[in-house]
Scaffold this motif. Structure first.
Motif, PDB file in Angstrom:
ATOM      1  N   TYR A   1       0.624  -1.019   0.090  1.00 10.92           N
ATOM      2  CA  TYR A   1      -0.041   0.027   0.165  1.00 10.92           C
ATOM      3  C   TYR A   1       0.947   1.250   0.134  1.00 10.92           C
ATOM      4  O   TYR A   1       0.596   2.251  -0.744  1.00 10.92           O
ATOM      5  CB  TYR A   1      -0.724  -0.084   0.953  1.00 10.92           C
ATOM      6  CG  TYR A   1      -2.063  -1.028   1.475  1.00 10.92           C
ATOM      7  CD1 TYR A   1      -2.751  -1.398  -0.007  1.00 10.92           C
ATOM      8  CD2 TYR A   1      -2.322  -1.863   2.440  1.00 10.92           C
ATOM      9  CE1 TYR A   1      -3.351  -2.491   0.121  1.00 10.92           C
ATOM     10  CE2 TYR A   1      -3.171  -2.787   2.314  1.00 10.92           C
ATOM     11  CZ  TYR A   1      -3.934  -3.125   1.089  1.00 10.92           C
ATOM     12  OH  TYR A   1      -4.897  -3.952   1.326  1.00 10.92           O
TER      13      TYR A   1
ATOM     14  N   GLU B   1       1.246   4.106  -2.855  1.00  6.88           N
ATOM     15  CA  GLU B   1       0.991   5.702  -2.667  1.00  6.88           C
ATOM     16  C   GLU B   1       2.026   6.524  -3.049  1.00  6.88           C
ATOM     17  O   GLU B   1       1.882   7.423  -3.667  1.00  6.88           O
ATOM     18  CB  GLU B   1       0.728   5.655  -1.110  1.00  6.88           C
ATOM     19  CG  GLU B   1       0.292   7.102  -0.814  1.00  6.88           C
ATOM     20  CD  GLU B   1      -0.108   7.191   0.931  1.00  6.88           C
ATOM     21  OE1 GLU B   1      -0.872   8.049   1.304  1.00  6.88           O
ATOM     22  OE2 GLU B   1       0.304   6.421   1.531  1.00  6.88           O
TER      23      GLU B   1
ATOM     24  N   ALA C   1     -12.496  -4.897   2.647  1.00  5.35           N
ATOM     25  CA  ALA C   1     -11.699  -3.877   3.128  1.00  5.35           C
ATOM     26  C   ALA C   1     -10.150  -3.458   2.797  1.00  5.35           C
ATOM     27  O   ALA C   1      -9.981  -2.338   2.334  1.00  5.35           O
ATOM     28  CB  ALA C   1     -11.855  -3.886   4.685  1.00  5.35           C
ATOM     29  N   ASP C   2      -9.657  -4.811   2.252  1.00  3.86           N
ATOM     30  CA  ASP C   2      -8.320  -4.709   1.776  1.00  3.86           C
ATOM     31  C   ASP C   2      -8.500  -4.284   0.259  1.00  3.86           C
ATOM     32  O   ASP C   2      -7.416  -3.408   0.218  1.00  3.86           O
ATOM     33  CB  ASP C   2      -7.711  -6.042   1.806  1.00  3.86           C
ATOM     34  CG  ASP C   2      -7.482  -6.447   3.132  1.00  3.86           C
ATOM     35  OD1 ASP C   2      -7.149  -5.797   4.024  1.00  3.86           O
ATOM     36  OD2 ASP C   2      -7.826  -7.774   3.407  1.00  3.86           O
ATOM     37  N   GLU C   3      -9.415  -4.547  -0.318  1.00  2.00           N
ATOM     38  CA  GLU C   3      -9.548  -4.310  -1.979  1.00  2.00           C
ATOM     39  C   GLU C   3      -9.882  -2.718  -1.881  1.00  2.00           C
ATOM     40  O   GLU C   3      -9.449  -2.144  -2.801  1.00  2.00           O
ATOM     41  CB  GLU C   3     -10.710  -5.039  -2.502  1.00  2.00           C
ATOM     42  CG  GLU C   3     -10.147  -6.672  -2.538  1.00  2.00           C
ATOM     43  CD  GLU C   3     -11.162  -7.382  -3.314  1.00  2.00           C
ATOM     44  OE1 GLU C   3     -12.213  -6.965  -3.962  1.00  2.00           O
ATOM     45  OE2 GLU C   3     -11.147  -8.671  -3.333  1.00  2.00           O
ATOM     46  N   THR C   4     -10.938  -2.280  -0.871  1.00  2.82           N
ATOM     47  CA  THR C   4     -11.228  -1.033  -1.025  1.00  2.82           C
ATOM     48  C   THR C   4     -10.055  -0.250  -0.808  1.00  2.82           C
ATOM     49  O   THR C   4      -9.823   1.001  -1.374  1.00  2.82           O
ATOM     50  CB  THR C   4     -12.220  -0.648   0.115  1.00  2.82           C
ATOM     51  OG1 THR C   4     -13.434  -1.614  -0.220  1.00  2.82           O
ATOM     52  CG2 THR C   4     -12.824   0.754   0.122  1.00  2.82           C
ATOM     53  N   GLN C   5      -9.202  -0.405   0.137  1.00  6.18           N
ATOM     54  CA  GLN C   5      -7.974   0.457   0.513  1.00  6.18           C
ATOM     55  C   GLN C   5      -7.010   0.488  -0.804  1.00  6.18           C
ATOM     56  O   GLN C   5      -6.538   1.437  -1.135  1.00  6.18           O
ATOM     57  CB  GLN C   5      -7.163  -0.272   1.546  1.00  6.18           C
ATOM     58  CG  GLN C   5      -6.146   0.635   2.088  1.00  6.18           C
ATOM     59  CD  GLN C   5      -5.384   0.249   3.256  1.00  6.18           C
ATOM     60  OE1 GLN C   5      -5.665  -0.932   3.893  1.00  6.18           O
ATOM     61  NE2 GLN C   5      -4.214   0.682   3.607  1.00  6.18           N
ATOM     62  N   GLY C   6      -6.932  -0.767  -1.469  1.00  6.14           N
ATOM     63  CA  GLY C   6      -6.144  -0.673  -2.474  1.00  6.14           C
ATOM     64  C   GLY C   6      -6.347   0.210  -3.858  1.00  6.14           C
ATOM     65  O   GLY C   6      -5.850   1.030  -4.441  1.00  6.14           O
TER      66      GLY C   6
ATOM     67  N   ALA D   1      -8.598   2.628  -3.574  1.00  5.08           N
ATOM     68  CA  ALA D   1      -8.377   3.850  -3.028  1.00  5.08           C
ATOM     69  C   ALA D   1      -7.129   4.550  -3.334  1.00  5.08           C
ATOM     70  O   ALA D   1      -6.954   5.757  -3.371  1.00  5.08           O
ATOM     71  CB  ALA D   1      -8.774   4.158  -1.370  1.00  5.08           C
ATOM     72  N   LEU D   2      -6.184   3.797  -3.195  1.00  5.42           N
ATOM     73  CA  LEU D   2      -4.781   4.320  -3.442  1.00  5.42           C
ATOM     74  C   LEU D   2      -4.361   4.388  -4.930  1.00  5.42           C
ATOM     75  O   LEU D   2      -3.106   5.027  -5.264  1.00  5.42           O
ATOM     76  CB  LEU D   2      -3.792   3.337  -2.617  1.00  5.42           C
ATOM     77  CG  LEU D   2      -3.758   3.544  -1.194  1.00  5.42           C
ATOM     78  CD1 LEU D   2      -2.818   2.353  -0.616  1.00  5.42           C
ATOM     79  CD2 LEU D   2      -3.200   4.712  -0.846  1.00  5.42           C
TER      80      LEU D   2
END
Length: 338
Positions: free
Chosen positions: A62, A66, A89-94, A96-97
């Motif tokens: 991540y 970024e 949640a992990d996919e969402t974070q990825g 989002a980056l």
């Protein structure tokens, strides 16, 4: 056709070997075993796509993503996370980056091949579209610049038979801007805006513009109006080129000591582009033949410009102009009246 380059980033050699085995027959593969090495490789030689592990010691995936997206050199590279983390949640974070996709471990060869092929195709289409937009934008800018030059020459045709004055003085203005240490973009802007400096002459009667004798006071007042008429013709726009053209039209007859027109502005309150064009305009007017005068020599013209330093002209710009007078003379000779 050259093969696309894939950067595979994973701290586990076995995982790298699997991905290399799946992709190496169709693509050029480069590998990195940690985040810092991945960033260095991406900056040194931009890959077409990055397959990035998330769970790595030190700098995780991540953080790498970024950093990639914050760097103008690497922000456009598609990033696909390849990871055992499969929670939403992990996919969402990825995403989002800035990642374009997620592949979960253990990987499936057909899935890896299909995802990579799809995102490379999308990336190629994006690059092609960006190139087409750049080319079209360049064409439109060139057309706009040419229209402005032609309008400037239209004004010059009223009192200058060939209109080459706007060509020469625009080149002088750019050269003086460069010598003054102004940014490249500014120097090109003044080159393209300067031809509009006397567009207001379109609104000045020919009986005044072409009068061989000295103008009387009412005629001189009417002549001075061309600066404001020019600003009215150009209008108020947010476009940087037209904004500068308007400022030049209004300010290039102002004088350093405040005795100019139309507003009697002085010193650094006069926009720098107006101060630059004032020198370029006067130099070309004096060294050119007019119906009412012969062309002055460069030496005589420079003597007058130096004598007007601190009065008509910005003293610092006069010093810069003295440094480039030989180049200015070459431009004058190349674009002389025939």
């Amino acid at each position: 056709m050259d093969k696309a380059t894939i950067l595979v980033v994973d701290d586990t050699p076995e995982n790298i070997d699997i991905l290399v085995g799946i992709l190496s027959s169709d693509y050029k593969i480069r590998v990195a075993i940690d985040g810092p090495k991945a960033l260095a490789l991406a900056q040194k030689s931009t890959p077409d796509i990055i397959l990035l592990d998330v769970m790595m010691p030190g700098m995780n995936g991540y953080e790498v993503c970024e950093r990639l997206k914050q760097d103008p050199l690497t922000c456009h590279i598609p990033v696909i996370f390849v990871t055992a983390l499969a929670e939403t949640a992990d996919e969402t974070q990825g995403f989002a980056l800035g990642a374009v996709d997620y592949i979960t471990k253990p990987v499936s060869a057909p899935v890896v091949q299909a995802r990579v092929k799809t995102h490379l195709a999308l990336y190629d289409q994006k690059r092609l579209l960006e190139q087409q937009v750049k080319e079209r934008t360049k064409e439109l800018e060139e057309t706009r610049f040419e229209i402005i030059r032609r309008l400037g020459r239209a004004a010059e045709y009223k009192d200058n038979e060939t209109g080459l004055h706007v060509v020469r003085m625009s080149l002088y203005a750019r050269l003086l801007a460069i010598q003054s240490g102004l940014p490249d973009k500014y120097c090109e802007l003044i080159y393209n805006a300067a031809p509009m400096h006397d567009i207001g002459k379109i609104g000045t009667p020919d009986s005044i513009l072409k009068k061989p004798a000295k103008l009387d006071e009412p005629e001189w007042d009417e002549m001075q109006r061309h600066a404001e008429i020019g600003a009215e013709i150009i209008g108020d726009h947010h476009d940087p080129l037209l904004e500068m053209a308007r400022r030049i039209a209004l300010s290039h007859h102002e004088k350093w000591d405040g005795s100019g027109y139309p507003f009697g502005v002085s010193g650094q309150d006069i926009p720098i582009e107006g101060r630059i064009v004032a020198i370029a305009d006067v130099f070309d007017a004096l060294t050119s033949i007019r119906p009412y005068k012969k062309a002055w020599t460069v030496a005589d013209t420079m003597a007058l410009i130096e004598s007007e330093s601190g009065k008509h002209f910005d003293p610092e710009l006069v010093e810069h102009f003295k440094q480039i007078v030989d180049e200015v003379t070459k431009i004058r000779d190349k674009h002389h009246e025939t």
